[in-house]
Design an enzyme around this catalytic site. Structure first.
Site, PDB file in Angstrom:
ATOM      1  N   CYS A   7     -12.662  -6.809  20.520  1.00  0.00           N
ATOM      2  CA  CYS A   7     -13.754  -7.100  19.578  1.00  0.00           C
ATOM      3  C   CYS A   7     -15.101  -6.720  20.195  1.00  0.00           C
ATOM      4  CB  CYS A   7     -13.718  -8.593  19.241  1.00  0.00           C
ATOM      5  SG  CYS A   7     -15.177  -9.172  18.381  1.00  0.00           S
ATOM      6  N   CYS A  10     -17.340  -9.753  20.971  1.00  0.00           N
ATOM      7  CA  CYS A  10     -16.875 -10.457  22.168  1.00  0.00           C
ATOM      8  C   CYS A  10     -17.304  -9.700  23.426  1.00  0.00           C
ATOM      9  CB  CYS A  10     -15.360 -10.627  22.155  1.00  0.00           C
ATOM     10  SG  CYS A  10     -14.761 -11.915  21.042  1.00  0.00           S
ATOM     11  N   ASP A  33     -29.731  -6.196  15.426  1.00  0.00           N
ATOM     12  CA  ASP A  33     -28.760  -5.267  14.828  1.00  0.00           C
ATOM     13  C   ASP A  33     -29.114  -3.837  15.253  1.00  0.00           C
ATOM     14  OD1 ASP A  33     -26.709  -5.521  12.124  1.00  0.00           O
ATOM     15  OD2 ASP A  33     -27.425  -3.527  12.703  1.00  0.00           O
ATOM     16  N   HIS A  49     -14.567 -16.303  19.577  1.00  0.00           N
ATOM     17  CA  HIS A  49     -14.136 -15.340  18.566  1.00  0.00           C
ATOM     18  C   HIS A  49     -13.563 -16.061  17.349  1.00  0.00           C
ATOM     19  CE1 HIS A  49     -12.792 -11.494  16.952  1.00  0.00           C
ATOM     20  NE2 HIS A  49     -11.708 -12.138  16.558  1.00  0.00           N
ATOM     21  N   GLY A  95     -17.632  -6.740   2.176  1.00  0.00           N
ATOM     22  CA  GLY A  95     -18.318  -5.693   2.933  1.00  0.00           C
ATOM     23  C   GLY A  95     -18.387  -5.963   4.424  1.00  0.00           C
ATOM     24  N   HIS A 102     -20.473 -13.362  11.900  1.00  0.00           N
ATOM     25  CA  HIS A 102     -21.890 -13.154  12.209  1.00  0.00           C
ATOM     26  C   HIS A 102     -22.728 -13.377  10.966  1.00  0.00           C
ATOM     27  CE1 HIS A 102     -20.154  -9.275  11.019  1.00  0.00           C
ATOM     28  NE2 HIS A 102     -21.326  -8.984  10.485  1.00  0.00           N
ATOM     29  N   HIS A 104     -26.310 -12.301   9.351  1.00  0.00           N
ATOM     30  CA  HIS A 104     -27.495 -11.432   9.399  1.00  0.00           C
ATOM     31  C   HIS A 104     -28.714 -12.294   9.056  1.00  0.00           C
ATOM     32  CE1 HIS A 104     -25.225  -7.499   8.997  1.00  0.00           C
ATOM     33  NE2 HIS A 104     -24.304  -8.344   8.541  1.00  0.00           N
TER      34      HIS A 104
HETATM   35  P1  AMP Z   1     -21.054  -6.470   8.621  1.00  0.00           P
HETATM   36  O1  AMP Z   1     -20.939  -5.449   7.533  1.00  0.00           O
HETATM   37  O2  AMP Z   1     -21.657  -7.746   8.128  1.00  0.00           O
HETATM   38  O3  AMP Z   1     -19.752  -6.674   9.357  1.00  0.00           O
HETATM   39  O4  AMP Z   1     -22.139  -5.889   9.613  1.00  0.00           O
HETATM   40  C1  AMP Z   1     -21.904  -5.551  10.950  1.00  0.00           C
HETATM   41  C2  AMP Z   1     -23.250  -5.252  11.537  1.00  0.00           C
HETATM   42  O5  AMP Z   1     -23.101  -5.128  12.941  1.00  0.00           O
HETATM   43  C3  AMP Z   1     -23.912  -3.966  11.024  1.00  0.00           C
HETATM   44  O6  AMP Z   1     -25.181  -4.263  10.470  1.00  0.00           O
HETATM   45  C4  AMP Z   1     -24.026  -3.110  12.296  1.00  0.00           C
HETATM   46  O7  AMP Z   1     -25.211  -2.325  12.324  1.00  0.00           O
HETATM   47  C5  AMP Z   1     -24.008  -4.157  13.393  1.00  0.00           C
HETATM   48  N1  AMP Z   1     -23.520  -3.683  14.695  1.00  0.00           N
HETATM   49  C6  AMP Z   1     -22.361  -3.039  14.946  1.00  0.00           C
HETATM   50  N2  AMP Z   1     -22.238  -2.786  16.253  1.00  0.00           N
HETATM   51  C7  AMP Z   1     -23.345  -3.295  16.854  1.00  0.00           C
HETATM   52  C8  AMP Z   1     -23.803  -3.346  18.209  1.00  0.00           C
HETATM   53  N3  AMP Z   1     -23.098  -2.820  19.226  1.00  0.00           N
HETATM   54  N4  AMP Z   1     -24.995  -3.945  18.452  1.00  0.00           N
HETATM   55  C9  AMP Z   1     -25.727  -4.470  17.426  1.00  0.00           C
HETATM   56  N5  AMP Z   1     -25.331  -4.451  16.147  1.00  0.00           N
HETATM   57  C10 AMP Z   1     -24.161  -3.870  15.857  1.00  0.00           C
HETATM   58 ZN    ZN Z   2     -15.026 -11.390  18.843  1.00  0.00          ZN
END
Ligand code: AMP
Ligand code: ZN
Length: 115
Positions: A7, A10, A33, A49, A95, A102, A104
């Site tokens: 992950c 993680c 992000d 996790h 989505g 997480h 946002h």
């Molecule tokens: P979701 O569609 O809610 O699963 O959004 C996942 C979010 O994680 C997206 O906005 C990505 O831009 C963000 N994301 C993915 N990888 C990373 C990373 N390594 N560091 C920061 N944000 C990330």
């Molecule tokens: Zn995780």
């Protein structure tokens, strides 16, 4: 602490891949992000996790409360003073792209690139 070796979030918790951290305590981590939709776009995650909001139970109520309660303090600490948006994408139709729970938290002057 419960972790999934495959992950990406993680790995951020473990310090195996870099992130721009905005807040950290024993249970929670917040980081910016990588593809922000708004001038300030932070993700708040539990360090343990949990794949998705669809899997939480009553034992997670306090943790979820702390995630939400962190949002206004975090936005204040980042200079966001005119409101913000909180979003949790859950499952395929929600989505969700990264399967580590997480939230946002987005703020800053509009227009935003998305949302
Ligand atoms: P979701 O569609 O809610 O699963 O959004 C996942 C979010 O994680 C997206 O906005 C990505 O831009 C963000 N994301 C993915 N990888 C990373 C990373 N390594 N560091 C920061 N944000 C990330
Ligand atoms: Zn995780």
């Amino acid at each position: 602490m419960n972790a999934d070796p495959n992950c990406i979030f993680c790995k951020i918790v473990a310090g195996q891949i870099p992130a721009r951290k905005a807040y950290e305590d024993d249970e929670l981590l917040a980081f910016h992000d990588i593809h922000p939709w708004a001038p300030v776009h932070v993700l708040v995650i539990p360090k343990q996790h949990i794949a998705t909001l669809a899997e939480v139970g009553p034992e997670h109520d306090a943790l979820l409360g702390r995630m939400l309660g962190l949002a206004p303090r975090l936005m204040k600490s980042l200079g966001v003073g005119n409101g913000f948006r909180t979003v949790i994408n859950t499952g395929p139709d929600g989505g969700q792209e990264v399967y580590h729970l997480h939230m946002h938290v987005m703020g800053g002057p509009r227009p935003w690139s998305k949302g």
